[in-house]
Design a protein around this motif. Structure first.
Motif, PDB file in Angstrom:
ATOM      1  N   THR A 123     -13.475  27.594 -11.339  1.00 14.02           N
ATOM      2  CA  THR A 123     -12.916  28.902 -11.678  1.00 14.02           C
ATOM      3  C   THR A 123     -13.941  30.020 -11.488  1.00 14.02           C
ATOM      4  O   THR A 123     -13.611  31.085 -10.965  1.00 14.02           O
ATOM      5  CB  THR A 123     -12.384  28.877 -13.121  1.00 14.02           C
ATOM      6  N   ASP A 146      -3.901  27.091 -12.457  1.00 13.10           N
ATOM      7  CA  ASP A 146      -4.310  26.276 -13.602  1.00 13.10           C
ATOM      8  C   ASP A 146      -3.578  26.747 -14.860  1.00 13.10           C
ATOM      9  O   ASP A 146      -3.680  27.928 -15.219  1.00 13.10           O
ATOM     10  CB  ASP A 146      -5.829  26.426 -13.789  1.00 13.10           C
ATOM     11  N   ASP A 249      -7.217  29.054  -7.347  1.00 12.58           N
ATOM     12  CA  ASP A 249      -7.981  28.233  -8.295  1.00 12.58           C
ATOM     13  C   ASP A 249      -7.052  27.143  -8.824  1.00 12.58           C
ATOM     14  O   ASP A 249      -5.901  27.409  -9.168  1.00 12.58           O
ATOM     15  CB  ASP A 249      -8.477  29.090  -9.462  1.00 12.58           C
ATOM     16  N   THR A 250      -7.554  25.916  -8.861  1.00 11.25           N
ATOM     17  CA  THR A 250      -6.689  24.795  -9.255  1.00 11.25           C
ATOM     18  C   THR A 250      -7.209  24.115 -10.520  1.00 11.25           C
ATOM     19  O   THR A 250      -8.392  24.195 -10.831  1.00 11.25           O
ATOM     20  CB  THR A 250      -6.628  23.754  -8.121  1.00 11.25           C
TER      21      THR A 250
END
Ligand SMILES: Nc1ncnc2c1ncn2[C@@H]1O[C@H](COP(=O)(O)OP(=O)(O)OP(=O)(O)O)[C@@H](O)[C@H]1O
Ligand SMILES: [Mg+2]
Length: 402
Positions: A123, A146, A249-250
């Motif tokens: 992140t 996320d 972002d994951t």
């Protein structure tokens, strides 16, 4: 402890977080973008200080800011010039900055920061990348996939208050259900950081893990075609003309949503911490990834290619011998895919994160100036490397080796 106790705890924690943010983000209650002086502006515009001062004389002609702060009567209020982020980015864009001018036939680049190990700096890296690219003059969209919503928080939002319509979730809902949408455009919001827009993340994203496979099952039962992996890719198609970079972002998982991100991506940025368990996880990650990708390939029929894959050592404690050993291993495992950039484990980010700040948010670092400089240089280098790889391998720009 009863469930009522837990509910009270939840309320208490939410209130505390609101109070902390109100205190940290005084006086506005929200995140404030940094300001820039003439020297910083010159560096971002790739000009010398003297050349920048000459250019600043042309500000009125070009409709750009002079940076001189005056009162209502035109009297100077400060000896130094000061530019807001927006004014700075306007200058950078006007002068061309350090960016590549995409042609109309070159869609914006989709870069997913991912790895299913938690806490490796995904992140922090994704958010800093978005900010750093915008400082080069690029228009950036950040997508928070996320459910923790950490990127949303770093971009000044409150994940607890995010509405479903600001996220990816409406696209995953069945077409018959209320709130379903095929387009992502309505989910985009501006952020406090001019030049970076966001599609927010919230716990509502968990619903996608239920609806995407359900829709696939229903479609199969009805003899229809629904590739659950293509939902984001299709939605991004019309958006890629508008934005130069789309940074996703994951969460630390290989889920239906994360697979959507990988499927929609032109490039994958994978932060690995140089320690045994992180490297071990990365082996399993590629194992699962290729398994899922081959299923997807059968479903879609399209050959999927990536413009680049970058493995970036993250949270590196370079002075430690075992870390150096692990870096060698990372290079043995990932060879040419290992980037030359490296993100050090640094106090600057640790301290910054208590104020929801990245290295690019920090106006005046309270602490050792060298520590800040080292962190800033590392992130600048990563941003430039990501940009170079994209320019070379996606936009096919001819760039001479430095
Ligand atoms: N280079 C760094 N130096 C010091 N602290 C860091 C660094 N990178 C990240 N951190 C800190 O480590 C924590 C985890 O970072 P981050 O949230 O970016 O990781 P992540 O991979 O996104 O985690 P998750 O898997 O939970 O999404 C944060 O508190 C962050 O401030
Ligand atoms: Mg994260």
């Amino acid at each position: 402890m009863t469930l009522d106790d837990l509910e009270a705890l939840d309320e208490h924690a939410t209130t505390m977080m609101e109070r902390i943010k109100a205190a940290v983000f005084k006086p506005t209650g929200g995140k404030n973008a940094p300001t820039f002086n003439a020297t910083q502006l010159a560096a971002l515009c790739n000009r010398t200080h003297a050349a920048m001062l000459r250019l600043l004389d042309k500000a009125p002609e070009w409709g750009l800011a002079t940076g001189v702060i005056t009162d209502g009567q035109g009297r100077k209020l400060s000896a130094h010039r000061s530019f807001t982020l927006e004014e700075t980015i306007d200058w950078v864009r006007h002068l061309g900055g350090l960016r590549y001018e995409r042609r109309d036939d070159q869609p914006g680049a989709v870069v997913t920061v991912g790895f299913f190990k938690g806490g490796v700096g995904k992140t922090v890296i994704a958010t800093s990348l978005a900010q750093g690219l915008s400082l080069k003059g690029y228009k950036v969209l950040a997508i928070d996939f996320d459910p923790q919503g950490s990127m949303t928080a770093l971009l000044g939002g409150n994940p607890a208050a995010v509405e479903q319509e600001e996220t990816f979730t409406p696209l995953a809902l069945p077409p018959t259900s209320q709130g379903h949408r095929d387009s992502l455009i309505e989910s985009i919001r501006p952020t406090y950081w001019s030049g970076v827009d966001v599609v927010a993340g919230s716990t509502g994203l968990f619903a996608c893990e239920f609806y995407l496979p359900l829709r696939a099952m229903n479609a199969q039962a009805e003899g229809k075609r629904f590739n659950f992996l293509e939902v984001l890719q299709r939605a991004l198609d019309p958006i890629r003309a508008e934005y130069d970079y789309i940074i996703i972002d994951t969460p630390p998982a290989l889920s239906y949503t994360t697979m959507n991100a990988y499927w929609a991506s032109d490039a994958i940025l994978m932060p690995i911490v140089p320690e045994g368990l992180s490297l071990q996880s990365s082996v399993q990650f590629w194992n699962m990834f290729t398994e899922l990708a081959s299923t997807a390939r059968q479903l879609s029929g399209d050959p999927k290619t990536y413009a680049w894959l970058g493995v970036v050592p993250s949270r590196v404690e370079a002075h430690k011998a075992p870390v150096q050993e692990m870096l060698k291993w990372i290079r043995m495992f990932y060879g040419e895919y290992v980037m030359t950039s490296e993100i050090p484990l640094t106090e600057t980010i640790k301290t910054g994160s208590t104020e929801f700040a990245t290295v690019y948010d920090i106006k005046k670092y309270v602490g050792n100036a060298k520590t800040y400089e080292r962190a800033r240089v590392a992130f600048d280098k990563l941003v430039t490397e990501v940009d170079l790889m994209t320019r070379r391998n996606l936009w096919h720009e001819r760039i001479e080796e430095a």
